[in-house]
Write a protein that holds these residues in place. Structure first.
Motif, mmCIF file in Angstrom:
data_model
loop_
_atom_site.group_PDB
_atom_site.id
_atom_site.type_symbol
_atom_site.label_atom_id
_atom_site.label_comp_id
_atom_site.label_asym_id
_atom_site.label_seq_id
_atom_site.Cartn_x
_atom_site.Cartn_y
_atom_site.Cartn_z
ATOM 1 N N ILE A 196 -14.068 -35.502 -18.839
ATOM 2 C CA ILE A 196 -13.681 -36.181 -20.083
ATOM 3 C C ILE A 196 -13.647 -35.191 -21.237
ATOM 4 O O ILE A 196 -12.802 -35.274 -22.128
ATOM 5 C CB ILE A 196 -14.651 -37.341 -20.383
ATOM 6 C CG1 ILE A 196 -14.558 -38.404 -19.294
ATOM 7 C CG2 ILE A 196 -14.352 -37.970 -21.751
ATOM 8 C CD1 ILE A 196 -15.580 -39.506 -19.431
ATOM 9 N N ARG B 255 -9.305 -32.164 -22.767
ATOM 10 C CA ARG B 255 -8.673 -31.754 -24.028
ATOM 11 C C ARG B 255 -8.194 -30.303 -23.994
ATOM 12 O O ARG B 255 -7.274 -29.923 -24.725
ATOM 13 C CB ARG B 255 -9.666 -31.898 -25.184
ATOM 14 C CG ARG B 255 -10.134 -33.315 -25.446
ATOM 15 C CD ARG B 255 -11.223 -33.265 -26.509
ATOM 16 N NE ARG B 255 -11.596 -34.578 -26.983
ATOM 17 C CZ ARG B 255 -12.555 -35.319 -26.430
ATOM 18 N NH1 ARG B 255 -13.203 -34.856 -25.369
ATOM 19 N NH2 ARG B 255 -12.853 -36.502 -26.909
ATOM 20 N N ILE C 88 -8.364 -40.333 -24.695
ATOM 21 C CA ILE C 88 -9.773 -40.040 -24.973
ATOM 22 C C ILE C 88 -9.997 -39.906 -26.473
ATOM 23 O O ILE C 88 -10.941 -40.468 -27.040
ATOM 24 C CB ILE C 88 -10.220 -38.754 -24.257
ATOM 25 C CG1 ILE C 88 -10.202 -38.961 -22.738
ATOM 26 C CG2 ILE C 88 -11.624 -38.344 -24.706
ATOM 27 C CD1 ILE C 88 -10.377 -37.689 -21.957
ATOM 28 N N ASN C 89 -9.129 -39.165 -27.144
ATOM 29 C CA ASN C 89 -9.265 -38.976 -28.591
ATOM 30 C C ASN C 89 -9.105 -40.283 -29.356
ATOM 31 O O ASN C 89 -9.713 -40.475 -30.410
ATOM 32 C CB ASN C 89 -8.239 -37.963 -29.090
ATOM 33 C CG ASN C 89 -8.654 -36.527 -28.802
ATOM 34 O OD1 ASN C 89 -9.813 -36.261 -28.498
ATOM 35 N ND2 ASN C 89 -7.713 -35.609 -28.874
ATOM 36 N N GLN D 115 -12.620 -42.347 -28.365
ATOM 37 C CA GLN D 115 -13.868 -41.777 -28.866
ATOM 38 C C GLN D 115 -13.834 -41.613 -30.380
ATOM 39 O O GLN D 115 -12.783 -41.468 -30.985
ATOM 40 C CB GLN D 115 -14.132 -40.415 -28.217
ATOM 41 C CG GLN D 115 -14.569 -40.489 -26.778
ATOM 42 C CD GLN D 115 -14.951 -39.117 -26.244
ATOM 43 O OE1 GLN D 115 -14.720 -38.101 -26.874
ATOM 44 N NE2 GLN D 115 -15.542 -39.098 -25.061
ATOM 45 N N LEU E 221 -15.826 -44.065 -23.110
ATOM 46 C CA LEU E 221 -15.684 -42.689 -22.639
ATOM 47 C C LEU E 221 -16.785 -41.911 -23.340
ATOM 48 O O LEU E 221 -16.702 -41.618 -24.525
ATOM 49 C CB LEU E 221 -14.297 -42.132 -22.981
ATOM 50 C CG LEU E 221 -13.128 -42.838 -22.282
ATOM 51 C CD1 LEU E 221 -11.802 -42.356 -22.839
ATOM 52 C CD2 LEU E 221 -13.185 -42.609 -20.777
ATOM 53 N N TYR F 80 -19.824 -39.756 -25.015
ATOM 54 C CA TYR F 80 -19.842 -38.587 -25.882
ATOM 55 C C TYR F 80 -21.240 -38.442 -26.481
ATOM 56 O O TYR F 80 -22.112 -39.298 -26.313
ATOM 57 C CB TYR F 80 -18.811 -38.740 -27.011
ATOM 58 C CG TYR F 80 -19.109 -39.891 -27.948
ATOM 59 C CD1 TYR F 80 -19.849 -39.687 -29.107
ATOM 60 C CD2 TYR F 80 -18.674 -41.184 -27.666
ATOM 61 C CE1 TYR F 80 -20.151 -40.746 -29.953
ATOM 62 C CE2 TYR F 80 -18.968 -42.241 -28.506
ATOM 63 C CZ TYR F 80 -19.701 -42.013 -29.650
ATOM 64 O OH TYR F 80 -20.000 -43.063 -30.487
#
Length: 267
Positions: free
Chosen positions: A43, A47, A61-62, A65, A103, A105
């Motif tokens: 994950i 990027r 994902i961006n 999150q 996801l 972080y």
């Protein structure tokens, strides 16, 4: 507290900064963990796979999150604070597990918040490097459960040498299946070490040359065409896709007309 924060972009040297951020505050069912180890999970890495262009998965994902937060979806550490509704843990306990978020972080920091149901006590015989277990381990367990694998089944495991693949291989052997592992040449020793029954080096061999029919085929981030896998699947067998957005999309479409196809996202 100190943290490595992601500020956007696809080049690590320009998108990760070492900085101070506020220490997080927990809610009633949460635990604050003083981080000992965190990982670079898929994950996080997604990027940076393509420095000149962000992948579709990375954009998702961006979007999901929070911005300007530390990366890191899995951690090990020591319990620092416990929420008022948490039981089964004490301050000072050694733990490992997943961080918060759909996801996950936040692990690349001195302290991180974890939901209490996403942490477990770390066994004494495991080091804090056990931080690498949660996400890939959960995915591997989920894949094996989704495929309804039984003792004695013949399984083709494509992508047996990555984080998810190695855990899946070990679980399959613990169940008592016959496993044909497909991996790159540099990972053949790992496949044999974890007791694969047969090993195919996809760099010099094509598994399509083998005539074996498998009850289960698991493709972990595989790039082969789905039809190629189905050619080696028994009539009532199951094909399972783990990860790889393109393959998941293709599998979802093919599944409309072929019920042997199942799919599972990377956890």
């Amino acid at each position: 507290m100190k943290a490595v924060k992601y500020i956007g972009g696809t080049i690590p040297s320009k998108s990760l900064i070492f900085t101070d951020i506020p220490k997080p505050k927990i809610k009633a069912r949460q635990i604050l963990v003083r981080v000992k180890f965190s990982t670079l999970n898929v994950i996080d890495f997604e990027r940076f796979k393509h420095p000149n262009k962000m992948s579709i998965f990375a954009k998702i994902i961006n979007f999901v999150q929070k911005k300007n937060m530390p990366l890191g979806g899995e951690i090990s550490g020591i319990v620092a604070e416990i929420g008022s509704e948490v039981s089964g843990f004490q301050v000072g306990d050694e733990v490992y597990g997943s961080t918060t978020g759909v996801l996950q972080y936040g692990g690349w920091a001195e302290y991180v918040i974890c939901e209490s149901n996403m942490l477990v006590l770390k066994p004494r015989n495991l080091s804090f490097e056990a931080a690498a277990l949660p996400l890939s381990g959960q995915t591997a367990i989920g894949a094996v459960k989704a495929a309804s694998i039984k003792t004695g089944d013949k399984v083709l495991l494509y992508g047996s040498s990555g984080g998810v693949g190695l855990y899946t291989l070990q679980i399959l052997k613990a169940i008592g299946t016959e496993v044909t592992a497909v991996c790159s040449g540099r990972n053949i020793k790992n496949a044999w070490y974890y007791q694969a029954d047969y090993v195919i080096n996809y760099e010099v061999q094509d598994f399509d040359e083998y005539t074996n029919n498998y009850q289960i085929i698991i493709s972990v981030n595989g790039y082969q065409k789905i039809g190629k896998f189905l050619n080696h699947l028994k009539f009532k067998g199951s094909y399972l896709v783990v990860g790889n957005v393109k393959q998941l999309i293709r599998a979802s479409i093919r599944r409309l007309t072929n019920k042997r196809i199942r799919h599972i996202l990377l956890h």
